[in-house]
Structure formats: structure tokens, C-alpha cells
Design a protein around this motif. Sequence first.
Motif, short mmCIF file in Angstrom:
data_model
loop_
_atom_site.label_atom_id
_atom_site.label_comp_id
_atom_site.label_asym_id
_atom_site.label_seq_id
_atom_site.Cartn_x
_atom_site.Cartn_y
_atom_site.Cartn_z
N ILE A 132 0.86 -1.17 0.00
CA ILE A 132 0.00 0.00 0.00
C ILE A 132 0.90 1.22 0.00
O ILE A 132 1.73 1.39 0.88
N THR A 133 0.73 2.10 -0.99
CA THR A 133 1.46 3.34 -1.03
C THR A 133 0.78 4.32 -0.08
O THR A 133 -0.42 4.53 -0.17
N ALA B 237 9.60 -2.17 0.15
CA ALA B 237 8.96 -0.99 0.72
C ALA B 237 7.45 -1.08 0.65
O ALA B 237 6.89 -1.63 -0.31
N ASN B 238 6.79 -0.54 1.67
CA ASN B 238 5.33 -0.43 1.75
C ASN B 238 4.61 -1.77 1.88
O ASN B 238 3.43 -1.86 1.60
N LEU C 29 -4.21 -0.07 9.92
CA LEU C 29 -2.76 -0.20 9.78
C LEU C 29 -2.08 1.12 10.12
O LEU C 29 -2.64 2.20 9.88
N VAL C 30 -0.86 1.04 10.65
CA VAL C 30 -0.04 2.23 10.90
C VAL C 30 1.23 2.10 10.07
O VAL C 30 1.79 1.01 9.92
N PHE C 31 1.70 3.23 9.53
CA PHE C 31 2.87 3.24 8.65
C PHE C 31 4.12 3.60 9.43
O PHE C 31 4.15 4.57 10.18
N ASN C 32 5.17 2.81 9.27
CA ASN C 32 6.47 3.08 9.88
C ASN C 32 7.45 3.36 8.74
O ASN C 32 7.90 2.44 8.06
N ALA D 272 13.77 -0.06 12.32
CA ALA D 272 15.17 -0.36 12.65
C ALA D 272 15.80 -1.27 11.61
O ALA D 272 16.98 -1.15 11.29
N ALA D 273 15.03 -2.20 11.09
CA ALA D 273 15.56 -3.13 10.09
C ALA D 273 14.59 -3.20 8.91
O ALA D 273 13.39 -3.31 9.09
N GLY D 274 15.11 -3.06 7.71
CA GLY D 274 14.28 -3.22 6.52
C GLY D 274 13.71 -1.91 6.00
O GLY D 274 14.06 -0.83 6.45
N ASN D 275 12.81 -2.06 5.04
CA ASN D 275 12.19 -0.92 4.37
C ASN D 275 10.96 -0.44 5.13
O ASN D 275 10.43 -1.13 5.99
#
Length: 103
Positions: free
Chosen positions: A31-32, A63-64, A82-85, A89-92
Motif C-alpha cells: 500500500i502506497t 517498501a510499503n 494499519l499504521v505506517f512506519n 530499525a531493520a528493513g524498508n
Amino acid sequence: NVAVVGASQNINPSTNYFEASAGAAADILTITPPSQTADAEVIILVCVDSNLTITDSGAGGAANTINLTAAFACTADDTLTLVFNPSPAAGNARWSEVARAVQ
């Protein structure tokens, strides 16, 4: 509203609250974010039908992607929050499940 067309795809909602439907079986893989910039942006997806599955990508991935407790198979009127981060700390950047409601 977001209509999912095809078997698996990215969706690009224009608001933080939207209804999603699919004419046939389909998966949402990414999800963008609507704002493209907000930390901790929250979206609520409302399922219109039972043709849609939101795929759990786990903690890593592209990503996303969407990190869920398990895949979410929609039925009418179910919701997924959903909440966007944007910088874990690790990853996209990724979405994490906050809540789900099954009707």
C-alpha cells in the motif's frame, strides 16, 4: 474507494479511510501511503466483498509491505487498521497491523 484489479498488486489510496473491493480473487501486497510523508500515518481499509486477501509480508521485505498477525481474508464490512512506519530499525518502510474487525 479502491477497486483491486488483477491477482496481486499495490494499491494507492487517496485518503486514510477507504473501501476496497475486487471483482475476482485478489491479493493486496503493498500500500502506497496517501501522504507519502507522514510518520505513523494510520489507514482504515473497509472490505466490500469476500474476494480480497491482504497478504502478510512479515517484518522485512520490499517498501510499503504489510506486516500482519496473519493474512486477512476479507468478508463484507470487515475492517483492517494499519499504521505506517517509514523508517523501521531493520528493513524498508512498512505497514503494521493495529486492529482488525471481522463482521
